[in-house]
Scaffold this motif. Structure first.
Motif, PDB file in Angstrom:
ATOM      1  N   VAL A  90      14.208  44.700  22.734  1.00 24.43           N
ATOM      2  CA  VAL A  90      13.870  45.151  21.380  1.00 24.43           C
ATOM      3  C   VAL A  90      12.724  46.166  21.345  1.00 24.43           C
ATOM      4  O   VAL A  90      12.858  47.202  20.676  1.00 24.43           O
ATOM      5  CB  VAL A  90      13.605  43.952  20.447  1.00 24.43           C
ATOM      6  N   PRO A  91      11.590  45.950  22.020  1.00 20.86           N
ATOM      7  CA  PRO A  91      10.505  46.940  21.896  1.00 20.86           C
ATOM      8  C   PRO A  91      10.903  48.359  22.314  1.00 20.86           C
ATOM      9  O   PRO A  91      10.588  49.323  21.612  1.00 20.86           O
ATOM     10  CB  PRO A  91       9.402  46.378  22.805  1.00 20.86           C
ATOM     11  N   SER A  92      11.596  48.500  23.444  1.00 26.51           N
ATOM     12  CA  SER A  92      11.988  49.857  23.859  1.00 26.51           C
ATOM     13  C   SER A  92      13.054  50.428  22.934  1.00 26.51           C
ATOM     14  O   SER A  92      13.075  51.633  22.667  1.00 26.51           O
ATOM     15  CB  SER A  92      12.460  49.864  25.316  1.00 26.51           C
ATOM     16  N   PHE A  93      13.919  49.565  22.420  1.00 22.61           N
ATOM     17  CA  PHE A  93      14.943  49.999  21.466  1.00 22.61           C
ATOM     18  C   PHE A  93      14.282  50.564  20.210  1.00 22.61           C
ATOM     19  O   PHE A  93      14.631  51.654  19.752  1.00 22.61           O
ATOM     20  CB  PHE A  93      15.847  48.804  21.128  1.00 22.61           C
ATOM     21  N   VAL A  94      13.312  49.838  19.663  1.00 23.20           N
ATOM     22  CA  VAL A  94      12.610  50.300  18.455  1.00 23.20           C
ATOM     23  C   VAL A  94      11.873  51.605  18.742  1.00 23.20           C
ATOM     24  O   VAL A  94      11.953  52.557  17.951  1.00 23.20           O
ATOM     25  CB  VAL A  94      11.645  49.218  17.927  1.00 23.20           C
ATOM     26  N   ALA A  95      11.174  51.674  19.861  1.00 26.80           N
ATOM     27  CA  ALA A  95      10.430  52.890  20.204  1.00 26.80           C
ATOM     28  C   ALA A  95      11.364  54.087  20.306  1.00 26.80           C
ATOM     29  O   ALA A  95      11.042  55.182  19.814  1.00 26.80           O
ATOM     30  CB  ALA A  95       9.671  52.685  21.515  1.00 26.80           C
ATOM     31  N   THR A  96      12.522  53.899  20.905  1.00 24.40           N
ATOM     32  CA  THR A  96      13.477  55.001  21.041  1.00 24.40           C
ATOM     33  C   THR A  96      14.019  55.422  19.677  1.00 24.40           C
ATOM     34  O   THR A  96      14.087  56.619  19.381  1.00 24.40           O
ATOM     35  CB  THR A  96      14.638  54.604  21.976  1.00 24.40           C
ATOM     36  N   GLU A 107      14.292  53.481   7.528  1.00 24.62           N
ATOM     37  CA  GLU A 107      14.668  52.237   6.853  1.00 24.62           C
ATOM     38  C   GLU A 107      15.902  51.576   7.468  1.00 24.62           C
ATOM     39  O   GLU A 107      16.176  50.408   7.205  1.00 24.62           O
ATOM     40  CB  GLU A 107      14.856  52.433   5.346  1.00 24.62           C
ATOM     41  N   ALA A 108      16.636  52.290   8.311  1.00 23.16           N
ATOM     42  CA  ALA A 108      17.792  51.691   8.993  1.00 23.16           C
ATOM     43  C   ALA A 108      17.384  50.941  10.256  1.00 23.16           C
ATOM     44  O   ALA A 108      18.122  50.074  10.724  1.00 23.16           O
ATOM     45  CB  ALA A 108      18.823  52.772   9.348  1.00 23.16           C
ATOM     46  N   ILE A 109      16.214  51.230  10.788  1.00 26.68           N
ATOM     47  CA  ILE A 109      15.784  50.618  12.055  1.00 26.68           C
ATOM     48  C   ILE A 109      15.691  49.094  11.952  1.00 26.68           C
ATOM     49  O   ILE A 109      16.216  48.397  12.835  1.00 26.68           O
ATOM     50  CB  ILE A 109      14.482  51.266  12.573  1.00 26.68           C
ATOM     51  N   PRO A 110      15.074  48.526  10.920  1.00 27.37           N
ATOM     52  CA  PRO A 110      15.011  47.054  10.864  1.00 27.37           C
ATOM     53  C   PRO A 110      16.393  46.395  10.839  1.00 27.37           C
ATOM     54  O   PRO A 110      16.589  45.344  11.456  1.00 27.37           O
ATOM     55  CB  PRO A 110      14.236  46.768   9.577  1.00 27.37           C
ATOM     56  N   THR A 111      17.349  47.020  10.179  1.00 25.55           N
ATOM     57  CA  THR A 111      18.702  46.457  10.153  1.00 25.55           C
ATOM     58  C   THR A 111      19.311  46.483  11.543  1.00 25.55           C
ATOM     59  O   THR A 111      19.946  45.514  11.975  1.00 25.55           O
ATOM     60  CB  THR A 111      19.598  47.236   9.164  1.00 25.55           C
ATOM     61  N   MET A 112      19.124  47.578  12.284  1.00 18.61           N
ATOM     62  CA  MET A 112      19.686  47.671  13.628  1.00 18.61           C
ATOM     63  C   MET A 112      18.997  46.682  14.568  1.00 18.61           C
ATOM     64  O   MET A 112      19.641  46.077  15.426  1.00 18.61           O
ATOM     65  CB  MET A 112      19.574  49.095  14.179  1.00 18.61           C
ATOM     66  N   VAL A 113      17.699  46.485  14.391  1.00 22.26           N
ATOM     67  CA  VAL A 113      16.989  45.481  15.182  1.00 22.26           C
ATOM     68  C   VAL A 113      17.564  44.099  14.865  1.00 22.26           C
ATOM     69  O   VAL A 113      17.796  43.289  15.768  1.00 22.26           O
ATOM     70  CB  VAL A 113      15.466  45.535  14.924  1.00 22.26           C
ATOM     71  N   GLY A 114      17.824  43.844  13.579  1.00 19.80           N
ATOM     72  CA  GLY A 114      18.442  42.580  13.193  1.00 19.80           C
ATOM     73  C   GLY A 114      19.796  42.391  13.851  1.00 19.80           C
ATOM     74  O   GLY A 114      20.133  41.287  14.291  1.00 19.80           O
ATOM     75  N   THR A 146      22.767  52.614  17.975  1.00 20.51           N
ATOM     76  CA  THR A 146      22.474  51.286  18.519  1.00 20.51           C
ATOM     77  C   THR A 146      23.415  50.971  19.674  1.00 20.51           C
ATOM     78  O   THR A 146      22.974  50.568  20.759  1.00 20.51           O
ATOM     79  CB  THR A 146      22.574  50.211  17.418  1.00 20.51           C
ATOM     80  N   ALA A 147      24.706  51.155  19.455  1.00 18.63           N
ATOM     81  CA  ALA A 147      25.679  50.896  20.521  1.00 18.63           C
ATOM     82  C   ALA A 147      25.431  51.831  21.701  1.00 18.63           C
ATOM     83  O   ALA A 147      25.461  51.405  22.866  1.00 18.63           O
ATOM     84  CB  ALA A 147      27.104  51.044  19.995  1.00 18.63           C
ATOM     85  N   PHE A 148      25.164  53.092  21.421  1.00 14.91           N
ATOM     86  CA  PHE A 148      24.893  54.067  22.477  1.00 14.91           C
ATOM     87  C   PHE A 148      23.658  53.675  23.292  1.00 14.91           C
ATOM     88  O   PHE A 148      23.685  53.677  24.526  1.00 14.91           O
ATOM     89  CB  PHE A 148      24.702  55.467  21.873  1.00 14.91           C
ATOM     90  N   LEU A 149      22.570  53.336  22.603  1.00  9.37           N
ATOM     91  CA  LEU A 149      21.324  53.001  23.300  1.00  9.37           C
ATOM     92  C   LEU A 149      21.479  51.741  24.150  1.00  9.37           C
ATOM     93  O   LEU A 149      20.920  51.663  25.250  1.00  9.37           O
ATOM     94  CB  LEU A 149      20.177  52.834  22.298  1.00  9.37           C
ATOM     95  N   LEU A 150      22.224  50.764  23.664  1.00  9.57           N
ATOM     96  CA  LEU A 150      22.456  49.559  24.462  1.00  9.57           C
ATOM     97  C   LEU A 150      23.288  49.884  25.704  1.00  9.57           C
ATOM     98  O   LEU A 150      22.994  49.403  26.806  1.00  9.57           O
ATOM     99  CB  LEU A 150      23.123  48.467  23.627  1.00  9.57           C
ATOM    100  N   ALA A 151      24.331  50.710  25.529  1.00 12.73           N
ATOM    101  CA  ALA A 151      25.158  51.104  26.673  1.00 12.73           C
ATOM    102  C   ALA A 151      24.324  51.879  27.684  1.00 12.73           C
ATOM    103  O   ALA A 151      24.407  51.628  28.894  1.00 12.73           O
ATOM    104  CB  ALA A 151      26.343  51.936  26.199  1.00 12.73           C
ATOM    105  N   GLU A 152      23.517  52.789  27.209  1.00 14.64           N
ATOM    106  CA  GLU A 152      22.689  53.593  28.106  1.00 14.64           C
ATOM    107  C   GLU A 152      21.664  52.709  28.812  1.00 14.64           C
ATOM    108  O   GLU A 152      21.377  52.894  29.995  1.00 14.64           O
ATOM    109  CB  GLU A 152      22.001  54.706  27.312  1.00 14.64           C
ATOM    110  N   HIS A 153      21.122  51.720  28.108  1.00 15.23           N
ATOM    111  CA  HIS A 153      20.176  50.782  28.716  1.00 15.23           C
ATOM    112  C   HIS A 153      20.851  50.000  29.854  1.00 15.23           C
ATOM    113  O   HIS A 153      20.282  49.855  30.935  1.00 15.23           O
ATOM    114  CB  HIS A 153      19.636  49.821  27.646  1.00 15.23           C
TER     115      HIS A 153
END
Length: 185
Positions: A90-96, A107-114, A146-153
């Motif tokens: 989560v921390p690196s996801f939010v930072a990115t 305002e979309a970031i908290p929903t994606m973190v959720g 979100t899906a892209f960043l998780l795949a790349e991670h």
């Protein structure tokens, strides 16, 4: 006690189309052929429009399924090392996401973190999100990111640019055809 957000109650959606979009984005980034964000967005919008409203909803559900599967893989990988996936992802996801203000509205970031926390704790991202009302247009770029960043991670963790795509492709290939009939949720 079963949760109403249990993945067994969620539609899988069009995982193949969602994966194709994410894989295309990954390849363009890795190959340095990104074009402009406007060009990429126009192509994605054209593809989604060709599917119609039901098809677009199916791709949206498919993207949530990808998020769930990516987070499940990450959770299992972190648990193998006695680490908490939420703490490490989560921390690196939010930072990115915060570094992407032109593509991702703050305002979309908290929903994606959720969404990723829901998936990381074994809940369906799509069912978790639906309890808060319909998706907004501002969330669509963020959902794809979100899906892209998780795949790349996952690709970075495994040091394999195709691992995330292969992970899902192989899982889809293992589904018996009678379970993958079109029109079934």
């Amino acid at each position: 006690m079963s949760s109403p957000c249990d993945p067994q109650h969620a539609p899988a959606g069009d995982v193949g189309a969602a994966l194709m979009m994410i894989d295309s984005r990954l390849k363009s980034i890795y190959d340095g052929t990104t074009g402009t964000d406007a060009e990429q967005r126009a192509l994605t919008d054209q593809f989604i429009a060709s599917l119609g409203p039901k098809g677009a909803d199916d791709v949206l559900d498919g993207t949530c399924t990808l998020i769930y599967l990516f987070m499940r893989w990450l959770r299992l990988a972190h648990e193998d090392h006695d680490k908490d996936v939420i703490e490490y992802v989560v921390p690196s996801f939010v930072a990115t996401m915060r570094q992407m203000p032109r593509s991702i509205r703050p305002e979309a970031i908290p929903t994606m973190v959720g969404l990723i926390i829901a998936a990381g704790t074994g809940l369906s991202p799509s069912l978790w999100r639906k309890q808060y009302g319909p998706w907004t247009s501002d969330e669509m770029n963020a959902l794809e990111a979100t899906a892209f960043l998780l795949a790349e991670h996952i690709n970075r963790v495994t040091d394999d640019r195709d691992f995330a795509t292969r992970l899902i492709s192989e899982a889809l290939a293992d589904i018996p055809m009678d379970e993958a009939e079109p029109g079934e949720d």
